[in-house]
Design an enzyme around this catalytic site. Structure first.
Site, PDB file in Angstrom:
ATOM      1  N   TYR A 119      -9.243  14.367  -9.250  1.00 24.41           N
ATOM      2  CA  TYR A 119      -8.292  13.365  -9.760  1.00 24.41           C
ATOM      3  C   TYR A 119      -7.117  14.055 -10.458  1.00 24.41           C
ATOM      4  CZ  TYR A 119      -6.440   9.873 -13.027  1.00 24.41           C
ATOM      5  OH  TYR A 119      -5.615   9.052 -13.768  1.00 24.41           O
ATOM      6  N   ASP A 123       0.866  -1.177   0.000  1.00 25.23           N
ATOM      7  CA  ASP A 123       0.000   0.000   0.000  1.00 25.23           C
ATOM      8  C   ASP A 123       0.906   1.231   0.000  1.00 25.23           C
ATOM      9  OD1 ASP A 123      -1.620   2.138   0.540  1.00 25.23           O
ATOM     10  OD2 ASP A 123      -2.759   1.152   2.131  1.00 25.23           O
TER      11      ASP A 123
END
Ligand SMILES: NC(=O)c1ccc[n+]([C@@H]2O[C@H](COP(=O)([O-])OP(=O)(O)OC[C@H]3O[C@@H](n4cnc5c(N)ncnc54)[C@H](OP(=O)(O)O)[C@@H]3O)[C@@H](O)[C@H]2O)c1
Length: 304
Positions: free
Chosen positions: A124, A35
């Site tokens: 984004y 991660d």
């Protein structure tokens, strides 16, 4: 070379494995395995595999969801990329950061080159641009590879969605007033293979060449796959409101590719043809027979 790939379970990640594994030793990490928002995990993973190159393909890519999950988008795309950049720099490794045409607002009215001013219009796009900034601030040996409208064998994308819908409906609505360059992840992975073998650092615009609207993209998908009976209706983006704004026109000028002597990516129609006929292995004659049996229905499919 020893190459660490982040986001190895994604559609680009899996094509990177397909392309890079032929010549290099890969340490491919899916989100479960690494991660990137966890600084300590990134540190441990990088120290353990001591890569010569990191290809950072992990990202929060849900453009619409990012508008309401801003924190998550920034955590992954901006701060996660910072974590990767810090370790790439500490190791002296080359870093490829995969970025997007959504760092532009789409108002230029011409193809964007690498020197054009960025001005993202979505969360984004902002979060990816911040990722770029971290990479530029932290690393010496980086390639920022901006790309657009990705599709490939290993993901759900515009092409696979159009094909799936064409099996079920005889009419589809497509946005005809947003333009960009569809890009085959396999071609992008091959380009990345070439840059990492060089020392020609900097920003690259790497999309399949040429421009089309979503409508024209869908038209070509249906043509190649032999769905001649499916009717396409052009619609405007306005009639298709989505949470995130998209650039109206965000095709690329591949100046840095040409200037640095890399082979240019092929035209988008050629890449799409290879993808559908070779990668998806679609038999267009069989599809034509199947679709005659489908009932008329309407499906809106605006932004893949
Ligand atoms: N798709 C496009 O049209 C497009 C256009 C321009 C640029 N790009 C850029 O191209 C790159 C590859 O995109 P793609 O289409 O291959 O996207 P994708 O299929 O969504 O792959 C991204 C991968 O990143 C993983 N990921 C998400 N959060 C993570 C985290 N915190 N730590 C580690 N991994 C994490 C995802 O895992 P989960 O699936 O488990 O969440 C997924 O496997 C991205 O940088 C993207 O921004 C994409």
């Amino acid at each position: 070379m020893n190459i660490l790939i982040t986001g190895a379970g994604g559609q680009l990640g899996r094509d990177l494995i397909r392309v890079l594994s032929k010549k290099h030793k890969l340490i491919a990490k899916t989100r479960k395995e690494l991660d990137i928002t966890n600084e300590q995990s990134v540190r441990e993973a990088v120290l353990k595999c001591r890569p010569d190159v990191i290809v950072h393909a992990a990202a929060y890519t849900q453009v619409d969801l990012a508008e309401s999950r801003m924190e998550e988008a920034y955590m992954v795309n901006s701060f996660g990329s910072r974590n990767i950049a810090l370790m790439a720099n500490e190791m002296g490794a080359k870093l490829v950061y995969v970025s997007t045409d959504y760092v532009f607002d789409g108002t230029k009215g011409a193809a964007y080159n690498e020197l054009d001013r960025t001005n993202p219009i979505s969360v984004y796009g902002h979060s990816k641009l911040h990722g770029e900034k971290f990479v530029q601030l932290i690393c010496d040996k980086y390639f920022i590879v901006r790309t657009s409208w990705l599709y490939g064998k290993y993901g759900s994308n515009f092409v696979t969605k159009v094909l799936a819908n064409a099996q079920q409906h005889s009419e589809l609505s497509m946005v005809a007033d947003q333009f960009g360059s569809p890009t085959y992840t396999y071609d992008l992975a091959r380009f990345i293979e070439q840059v990492i073998e060089s020392e020609r650092y900097g920003i690259y615009h790497a999309s399949n060449r040429g421009m089309c609207s979503r409508y024209e993209f869908a038209e070509e998908i249906l043509r190649i796959a032999g769905h001649s009976a499916v009717r396409l209706n052009p619609v405007t983006a306005d009639s298709f409101p989505l949470p995130a704004a998209r650039p109206v026109r965000s095709d690329f000028d591949d100046k840095a590719i040409r200037y640095n002597g890399f082979p240019r990516l092929r035209m988008w129609r050629d890449a799409l043809q290879s993808f559908i006929l070779e990668d998806l292995n679609i038999d267009s004659e069989r599809i034509q027979t199947d679709e005659i049996m489908n009932e008329t229905d309407k499906e809106e499919l605006g932004n893949g």
